[in-house]
Design an enzyme around this catalytic site. Structure first.
Site, PDB file in Angstrom:
ATOM      1  N   CYS A  62       0.830  -1.212   0.000  1.00 12.65           N
ATOM      2  CA  CYS A  62       0.000   0.000   0.000  1.00 12.65           C
ATOM      3  C   CYS A  62       0.860   1.256   0.000  1.00 12.65           C
ATOM      4  CB  CYS A  62      -0.935   0.019   1.203  1.00 12.65           C
ATOM      5  SG  CYS A  62      -2.260  -1.188   1.091  1.00 12.65           S
ATOM      6  N   HIS A  63       1.780   1.373   0.973  1.00 17.13           N
ATOM      7  CA  HIS A  63       2.568   2.601   1.066  1.00 17.13           C
ATOM      8  C   HIS A  63       4.057   2.316   1.244  1.00 17.13           C
ATOM      9  CE1 HIS A  63      -1.580   3.485   2.369  1.00 17.13           C
ATOM     10  NE2 HIS A  63      -1.430   4.492   1.525  1.00 17.13           N
ATOM     11  N   GLY A  64       4.466   1.069   0.934  1.00 19.50           N
ATOM     12  CA  GLY A  64       5.887   0.774   0.901  1.00 19.50           C
ATOM     13  C   GLY A  64       6.596   0.700   2.229  1.00 19.50           C
TER      14      GLY A  64
END
Lengths: 181, 418
Positions: free
Chosen positions: A145-147
């Site tokens: 999703c956001h690393g």
């Protein structure tokens, strides 16, 4: 109606009357009653008894070989259970705690005598996505999703997540059965 | 609902009220700005109690809908889960189920209050008719709510009541199929009943607002049934009737609590704790107690269409009551003959209720028919004729003179409350 002799108001020195007292007493009583009555309507939104009855699960881990992972459902969320390789354990133990955003040793994240087993709630501590296994820059987990990158002990190493993957309450019932929750 | 000339003391509140005069509205509707007759007795508590019942039903109903599943496979079990597993679910469901009965008790007393004191007469005809609309909406809502637990009584009650419409010649069967969404009471029926059961209370709320609006133009009727002549006949609603209503609320909640906590199933039917079975009809189907008089009228007529028409007419008749009663005198206090017939009607209603609760056999059939005939005779024959022939007692000069004697008429009673 002050002109009616039977209900003459007795006004005290500071200007208050018996009626003032009655107003306050009635309102206070009503407020307490309303608060009391409100509680069942709030508490009904808490987990019900059948939900709480499913709050702990037993998992058979006999079939999980070294280097394999399984995912089980617990309280509506995935729990990762990984039988780690020796290399993964060594990698995890070699990390300097000062490099960690949420410092925890490998021992703190496992049970004594069962160091190869890593049990974690598989929910990214950033915004709740499920990270991918055996991925990311540190050979652990990677949240698409956001690393966020987690290492082989599930500790946050890089990315926006603030905390390590949560280790739930669990215990070994025997060498190949665990109780989560 | 006059907004009055209310000015809040607090500066910030005044600033708000000038831009949205909602406090003025409350002041003029339920506060010191609404003058009410000074002689209202405890029968005038039942309007505010009915409002309280509506609020209780909506609040508990919204909570129940959070846990209920409108599906033939899961409805019964979801209700049992509410009873056993949901925190305080048993309490909330028992409040809702008994609350429906409480609502009807309150509303029936409210209606008979109106009948006794002639509250339906000019200029309150529209107020009365809106009340009849609310009664009809309540009946529809209560019926559909009773179907939702999907027990045996739910299922067969729904089957019988929807089949009433099959009595309509020609298109009856098509209408019933339309109501069901199939060829019997089933999944689509349950789902639409759930949807409408959730919707109708808000429709009722809307009509209640109109009802209160229509009330506030002429103001409340009173036990003497004579018009207010001036401020000496009135007291401000707050604090006089807010206090009186609050006492009534306390007594009512104790009565309500007795049912909820000590006999929560006494007004229900045990067969509704058996899951719905489309293959087996319970041997004795009865509606909830508040429908029994109408059920008795339905069964009194040996003709399918006739029974259905008469049952709906029993409620529909009330729309015409303001014109069926030809007497100019409102209150039964001054109508000795009407007072007698009023109590006969009350007895007739109770008899119809008992007949409705018993199986349609033996002497119950005859009693049911006589009571049904009398019900219609009361409204269609006795009331129109009585108004023309009855010798009424002399009406008092004013409310104040009747209540506190002539000495009182000299001074105003609406002095602000200390």
């Amino acid at each position: 109606m002050s002109s009616n002799p039977s209900t003459v108001e007795q006004v005290s020195e500071d200007g208050t009357t018996r009626r003032d007292f009655l107003y306050i007493a009635t309102t206070a009583m009503g407020a307490v009653g309303a608060a009391y009555a409100a509680w069942p309507f709030i508490d009904q939104m808490n987990p019900s008894k059948d939900t709480l009855a499913l709050a702990s699960i037993e998992v058979d881990i006999a079939a999980v070989e070294r280097g394999q992972s399984i995912k089980v459902m617990w309280r509506g969320k995935p729990v990762f259970i990984r039988n780690r390789t020796d290399m993964e354990i060594e990698e995890s133990k070699a990390v300097d705690l000062s490099d960690l955003r949420d410092p925890q040793t490998d021992e703190e994240r496992t049970k004594p005598g069962h160091e190869q087993w890593l049990v974690m709630v598989g929910v990214c501590t950033h915004l709740g996505c499920v990270p991918l296994g055996e991925a990311g820059d540190f050979g652990g987990w990677f949240c698409p999703c956001h690393g966020s990158h987690y290492d082989t002990a599930g500790r946050i190493r890089k990315g926006p997540a603030p905390l390590n993957l949560e280790v739930p309450d669990y215990q070994f019932i025997s060498d190949d059965r665990i109780l989560v929750g | 609902m006059a907004t009055g000339s209310y000015t809040p003391k607090n500066k910030a509140v005044r600033w708000f009220n000038e831009r949205l005069p909602i406090l003025s509205l409350v002041h003029g509707t339920l506060g010191a700005g609404y003058p009410a007759p000074r002689n209202l007795n405890y029968f005038w508590n039942f309007g505010s109690l009915a409002g309280l019942c509506l609020v209780i039903q909506i609040v508990t109903g919204i909570v129940l809908a959070m846990h209920y599943t409108p599906s033939t496979l899961a409805a019964f079990d979801s209700v049992e889960r509410i009873m056993r597993d949901v925190n305080y679910g048993w309490l909330i469901r028992y409040i809702h189920a008994n609350g429906a009965s409480m609502f009807f008790i309150v509303v029936y007393i409210h209606i008979f209050r109106g009948l006794y004191y002639g509250s339906y007469k000019a200029p309150r005809e529209i107020l009365w008719m809106l009340g009849v609309v609310i009664l009809l909406l309540m009946m529809a809502t209560a019926f559909m709510g009773y179907v939702l637990p999907w027990g045996q009584m739910s299922f067969w009650g729904a089957t019988v009541i929807t089949n009433l419409f099959s009595a309509i010649p020609g298109i009856g069967e098509s209408i019933v199929t339309l109501l069901w969404g199939g060829f019997s009471v089933d999944e689509p029926t349950l789902k639409r009943f759930f949807s409408l059961h959730y919707l109708l209370p808000f429709v009722i709320t809307g009509v209640v607002i109109l009802h209160i609006w229509a009330l506030h133009l002429p103001g409340s009727n009173n036990p003497l049934g004579i018009d207010v002549k001036g401020p000496q006949d009135q007291v401000p609603f707050h604090p006089f009737y807010t206090a009186k209503d609050a006492l009534g609320v306390g007594v009512f909640l104790i009565f309500f609590g007795l049912f909820v906590f000590y006999m929560p199933n006494s007004l229900g039917h045990p067969d509704n704790y058996i899951p719905a079975d489309p293959l087996v009809t319970p041997p004795h189907i009865v509606p909830e107690w508040y429908f029994l008089p109408f059920y008795a009228i339905l069964r009194a007529v040996p003709d399918k269409l006739g029974g259905v028409l008469l049952m709906f007419a029993a409620v529909g008749l009330l729309f015409f009551l303001p014109w069926l009663d030809t007497s100019k005198v409102r209150s039964a206090i001054f109508r000795p003959a009407y007072k007698l017939f009023f109590w006969l009607l009350v007895v007739d209603g109770v008899v119809l209720g008992v007949v409705g609760a018993n199986p349609p056999e033996g002497s119950w059939i005859l009693i049911g028919r006589l009571a049904t005939v009398y019900y219609f005779v009361h409204f269609l024959l006795i009331l129109p004729i009585l108004g023309k022939v009855e010798r009424t007692k002399p009406l008092p000069e004013s409310i104040a003179s009747a209540v506190i004697g002539n000495k009182a008429s000299a001074r105003p009673a609406t002095a602000p409350a200390e």
